[in-house]
Motif scaffolding. Sequence first.
Motif, PDB file in Angstrom:
ATOM      1  N   THR A   8      27.353  -5.346  -0.066  1.00 43.57           N
ATOM      2  CA  THR A   8      27.781  -6.635  -0.709  1.00 43.57           C
ATOM      3  C   THR A   8      27.219  -6.668  -2.133  1.00 43.57           C
ATOM      4  O   THR A   8      26.155  -6.446  -2.251  1.00 43.57           O
ATOM      5  CB  THR A   8      27.309  -7.502   0.310  1.00 43.57           C
TER       6      THR A   8
ATOM      7  N   GLU B 144      23.870  -3.088   4.360  1.00 40.83           N
ATOM      8  CA  GLU B 144      23.581  -3.682   5.818  1.00 40.83           C
ATOM      9  C   GLU B 144      24.230  -2.708   6.855  1.00 40.83           C
ATOM     10  O   GLU B 144      25.398  -2.362   6.920  1.00 40.83           O
ATOM     11  CB  GLU B 144      23.974  -5.256   5.996  1.00 40.83           C
TER      12      GLU B 144
ATOM     13  N   TYR C  27      32.723  -7.415  -1.355  1.00 41.86           N
ATOM     14  CA  TYR C  27      31.988  -6.263  -0.595  1.00 41.86           C
ATOM     15  C   TYR C  27      32.902  -5.319   0.022  1.00 41.86           C
ATOM     16  O   TYR C  27      34.120  -5.248   0.122  1.00 41.86           O
ATOM     17  CB  TYR C  27      31.327  -6.980   0.621  1.00 41.86           C
TER      18      TYR C  27
ATOM     19  N   GLN D  48      22.782  -5.595  -8.501  1.00 41.87           N
ATOM     20  CA  GLN D  48      22.368  -5.211  -7.353  1.00 41.87           C
ATOM     21  C   GLN D  48      23.384  -5.179  -6.061  1.00 41.87           C
ATOM     22  O   GLN D  48      24.349  -6.200  -6.464  1.00 41.87           O
ATOM     23  CB  GLN D  48      21.131  -6.125  -6.858  1.00 41.87           C
ATOM     24  N   ALA D  49      23.341  -4.359  -5.116  1.00 42.61           N
ATOM     25  CA  ALA D  49      24.078  -4.643  -4.049  1.00 42.61           C
ATOM     26  C   ALA D  49      23.126  -4.415  -2.733  1.00 42.61           C
ATOM     27  O   ALA D  49      22.099  -4.009  -2.744  1.00 42.61           O
ATOM     28  CB  ALA D  49      25.079  -3.541  -3.986  1.00 42.61           C
ATOM     29  N   ARG D  50      23.593  -5.243  -1.549  1.00 49.86           N
ATOM     30  CA  ARG D  50      22.787  -4.838  -0.185  1.00 49.86           C
ATOM     31  C   ARG D  50      23.585  -3.951   0.736  1.00 49.86           C
ATOM     32  O   ARG D  50      24.822  -4.230   0.823  1.00 49.86           O
ATOM     33  CB  ARG D  50      22.707  -6.206   0.173  1.00 49.86           C
TER      34      ARG D  50
ATOM     35  N   VAL E  63      25.406  -8.438  -4.646  1.00 44.40           N
ATOM     36  CA  VAL E  63      24.305  -9.705  -4.925  1.00 44.40           C
ATOM     37  C   VAL E  63      24.537 -10.194  -6.268  1.00 44.40           C
ATOM     38  O   VAL E  63      24.463 -11.326  -6.304  1.00 44.40           O
ATOM     39  CB  VAL E  63      22.967  -9.130  -4.568  1.00 44.40           C
TER      40      VAL E  63
ATOM     41  N   GLN F  12      22.170   4.982   3.977  1.00 39.69           N
ATOM     42  CA  GLN F  12      22.100   5.039   2.453  1.00 39.69           C
ATOM     43  C   GLN F  12      22.934   6.205   1.795  1.00 39.69           C
ATOM     44  O   GLN F  12      23.414   5.857   0.645  1.00 39.69           O
ATOM     45  CB  GLN F  12      20.620   5.092   2.202  1.00 39.69           C
TER      46      GLN F  12
ATOM     47  N   GLN G 253      18.818  -3.443   6.625  1.00 38.79           N
ATOM     48  CA  GLN G 253      19.471  -3.655   5.305  1.00 38.79           C
ATOM     49  C   GLN G 253      18.331  -3.051   4.387  1.00 38.79           C
ATOM     50  O   GLN G 253      17.241  -3.194   4.626  1.00 38.79           O
ATOM     51  CB  GLN G 253      19.645  -5.211   4.974  1.00 38.79           C
ATOM     52  N   VAL G 254      19.325  -2.753   2.977  1.00 36.89           N
ATOM     53  CA  VAL G 254      18.116  -2.391   1.882  1.00 36.89           C
ATOM     54  C   VAL G 254      18.872  -2.861   0.542  1.00 36.89           C
ATOM     55  O   VAL G 254      20.079  -3.064   0.679  1.00 36.89           O
ATOM     56  CB  VAL G 254      18.060  -0.939   1.774  1.00 36.89           C
ATOM     57  N   LEU G 255      18.104  -3.309  -0.305  1.00 41.79           N
ATOM     58  CA  LEU G 255      18.534  -3.599  -1.460  1.00 41.79           C
ATOM     59  C   LEU G 255      18.680  -2.570  -2.446  1.00 41.79           C
ATOM     60  O   LEU G 255      17.650  -1.802  -2.616  1.00 41.79           O
ATOM     61  CB  LEU G 255      18.003  -4.923  -2.147  1.00 41.79           C
ATOM     62  N   LYS G 256      19.871  -2.158  -3.259  1.00 43.94           N
ATOM     63  CA  LYS G 256      20.206  -1.157  -4.147  1.00 43.94           C
ATOM     64  C   LYS G 256      20.307  -1.668  -5.441  1.00 43.94           C
ATOM     65  O   LYS G 256      21.229  -2.803  -5.452  1.00 43.94           O
ATOM     66  CB  LYS G 256      20.892   0.050  -3.411  1.00 43.94           C
TER      67      LYS G 256
END
Length: 338
Positions: A307, A317, A293, A313-315, A309, A51, A329-332
């Motif tokens: 990536t 991985e 991405y 937001q971006a993912r 989204v 992260q 993975q995490v969504l930010k």
Amino acid sequence: MIKHRIGLSATVLVCLLGLSACGGGGGSAGTPSNPAPTESPMLGISASNYQVVGQSAVSSAFFLNDTGGVITGAETGSDPRLLRHAVDTARRAMSVASGRQALLTGAEVRETVPCSQGGSLAVTVTDVNNNGNFDLGDSLSLDAQSCKEDGDVMNGRISLSVQALTGVYDSSNYSATLAMTLTAFNVTTGSDMAQGDGTITLTVSQTPAGVGEVVLATSRLVLSGRAGGQNFTTTLTDTKLTLRIETVNGSPRTSISYNSSLAGSGFDNKQVLITTPQPLVITGSDTYPSSGYLLVQGNASSALRITAVNRTQARLELDAQGDGAYETQVLKTWAELE
């Protein structure tokens, strides 16, 4: 203040180990020499750091993109940042240079410009052909002397020079290459400070069809300072960021490609490589990308995919094993990553 948001190669060291031994009748055997393997300069991307790596990668891309405002003058966003101030200040100096034609009695013009909240900018313009325009061979330097704008204090030097020019600068059909050099240029906001040292080359073109392109490149740019009570250093090498700006179906679209080697104090100054296999795309009046991405690669094929989204937001991985399987993975939000 200019506020514009949207940022390869590295050498992997190989150690060849040599083993030797000797012996003789009645003598002692030689001691094998086993030098320790040289540590890789690349960062192993893992669950404990991906992260932080993702934030650094996205932040560097958005950070560099601010420089494009020298050309576009675009204004979005709200937070003050080093290159935004550099770009805004450079544009202001260019405006001063162009607006003082009556004073251009020689090749060099010097002027001190007051800042809105205190301090000043010492502007020096070298107009080689003495025509009152910023064109091929001309240069500009400015020294910020406790210059305060929007509550932020600037010090240090910015230099701009025109290295190549086809057509008329800032017209509907031209191509230009400028070099921006930051020398101990720093911005202080409250207890935080950021400083830049290095040269960024900007190549910009515009076609009569309304397609613009800005290419930013730097062989080495060092960013340092203090944020949240912590000192930081980030070094960008072999970096290239390309923005293609056009109108598609009546709506503006900006495509961003980014390649860089990034090392940061936040991860022991180890390196990661950043590419955009699929360019990031910003549409309409959006601030952030809604497609595309970034791929961040580290030691032993470890990787991080970032990536888009949607426009907010971006993912992230993580492939810590380097086997092509993204196991975490995490969504930010883009704002968190910036």
